[in-house]
Write an enzyme that holds these catalytic residues in place. Structure first.
Site, short mmCIF file in Angstrom:
data_model
loop_
_atom_site.label_atom_id
_atom_site.label_comp_id
_atom_site.label_asym_id
_atom_site.label_seq_id
_atom_site.Cartn_x
_atom_site.Cartn_y
_atom_site.Cartn_z
N HIS A 278 2.73 -3.66 -0.14
CA HIS A 278 1.70 -2.62 -0.14
C HIS A 278 0.40 -3.22 0.41
O HIS A 278 0.13 -4.39 0.22
CB HIS A 278 1.47 -2.08 -1.55
CG HIS A 278 0.69 -0.80 -1.58
ND1 HIS A 278 -0.69 -0.78 -1.59
CD2 HIS A 278 1.10 0.49 -1.58
CE1 HIS A 278 -1.09 0.49 -1.60
NE2 HIS A 278 -0.05 1.28 -1.59
N GLU A 331 7.52 4.09 -2.65
CA GLU A 331 8.62 4.71 -1.93
C GLU A 331 10.00 4.24 -2.41
O GLU A 331 10.96 4.99 -2.35
CB GLU A 331 8.50 4.44 -0.42
CG GLU A 331 7.40 5.23 0.27
CD GLU A 331 6.08 4.49 0.27
OE1 GLU A 331 6.02 3.38 -0.29
OE2 GLU A 331 5.10 5.03 0.83
#
Length: 392
Positions: A278, A331
């Protein structure tokens, strides 16, 4: 450095060097929330987003983002009824959806949403933010956010050769979304899991799509233009377009025996492992932690395999590249949970957008109160001007 390479200096504004991608650059102030990447924490206004996901409805969080406070029981029911009444599409938009679905068949419902939102803005007479007051802006944003699930599910069903399903006023936002998607009354546990996912993904700092929506809002454009820009940025696989790709990773690995060689090969080639890493978090993504727990509560081989892959990716990375932190992002387990709840993969990223459109709109409303246009500069690195124009 010469003025040729610094447009700001040419305008009499001191040039400021910033990192590539604007990483860590503060561009404005916001009361909507923040992401603390080093702590693994993010919040909507003053409340933990994960705690909100665990304890409040999507409509309550929507109210919080738009109106600045969590509603009491009476106001919660009134607000839920208000947004439920806004879900139906104008006839002009409904009639155009088959053509939009056909034109975007290869790209999917999220691509179709860009066209549908533009048409919705025109059909409903959305005026530029510059020309409207705060109350009208909120009214427009509520109505637009309310129809996004209707647009997305209709585009999906038409693309599958099915008739769109009309929304129901008696269902909450998440349950109604699943109902319009499948045509069947959703399982309450599935509806609640999807609702928790939606709450957890309403907003997440100044990510690419939120920033894009705010840049457009700063020009005074209408809300639909802002949201179309947000959807465009969001659709990229390095942003919102990754839940299905993360699940594709699990499919590509296939079996427990293939986990280690598959991961080692990808890391050795320097390839990205979808669902991991991320731009902000240096700890575990709190959204991933919540979704993992939801997946484990449902149980089954898919979540068990996903947890095993997560464990091995972190272990192998620690071995091959010590000191580099790489954890699952939202996700990875979002794809698992949506699969468990029966959503088709083509609707994973659109489902993400059902939530994020509320966050984009809240940011647009906040940006609309600031009269300053967002207009950064760029350093010119081409040939030194002015060059003589060659004769034809």
């Amino acid at each position: 450095m010469s003025d040729t390479g610094t447009p700001q200096a040419a305008r009499g504004v001191p040039a400021v060097e910033v990192p590539r991608g604007l990483a860590g650059v503060v561009v404005t102030e916001t009361a909507l929330g923040d992401v603390r990447g080093a702590e693994g924490f993010y919040h909507y206004r003053q409340y933990s987003a994960i705690e909100l996901a665990e304890s409040r409805s999507f409509e309550d969080v929507w109210h919080l983002m738009f109106h600045g406070e969590l509603p009491d029981a009476e106001r919660s029911a009134a607000f839920a009824a208000e947004v439920a009444s806004l879900r139906r599409l104008p006839d002009e938009v409904a009639r155009a959806l088959p053509a939009i679905a056909r034109a975007s068949a290869s790209a999917g419902p999220l691509a179709g949403l860009r066209s549908a939102l533009s048409l919705y803005g025109s059909a409903t007479g959305l005026r530029p933010l510059y020309d409207t007051g705060p109350e009208r802006r909120v009214e427009d944003a509520l109505a637009t956010c309310a129809v996004v699930p209707t647009l997305l599910t209709a585009l999906h069903r038409i693309g599958q050769g099915l008739e769109p399903v009309a929304p129901r006023d008696d269902l909450g936002h998440a349950a109604n979304y699943l109902y319009m998607l499948t045509g069947s009354q959703p399982d309450p546990e599935h509806a609640r899991a999807v609702e928790q996912y939606l709450v957890a993904t309403v907003d997440h700092g100044f990510n690419a799509s939120t920033f894009t929506a705010r840049v457009i809002a700063s020009t005074g454009a209408d809300l639909a233009a802002c949201l179309v820009g947000g959807v465009g940025a969001f659709s990229g696989p390095l942003h919102g377009g990754a839940p299905a790709r993360a699940l594709d990773t699990l499919d590509a690995i296939g079996t427990v025996e293939r986990i280690d060689p598959w991961i080692r090969e990808r890391i050795g080639r320097g390839e990205r492992i979808m669902g991991f890493g991320h731009a902000v978090y240096r700890t575990e993504d709190p959204r991933s932690r919540m979704l993992r727990a939801l997946g484990l509560a449902f149980g089954g081989p898919l979540i068990e395999f996903a947890v095993r892959v997560e464990e091995r990716v972190e272990a192998i990375l620690a071995e091959l590249k010590p000191g580099r932190e790489l954890h699952t992002n939202v996700e990875f387990y979002a794809g698992v949970v949506m699969e468990q709840c029966g959503l088709p993969r083509a609707m994973f990223t659109p489902t993400f957008a059902v939530a994020r459109v509320v966050g984009w709109s809240a940011n647009v409303l906040e940006q609309a109160a600031d009269p300053k246009i967002i207009r950064p500069g760029a350093r010119y690195v081409g040939q030194a001007p002015p060059q003589p124009v060659p004769a034809p």
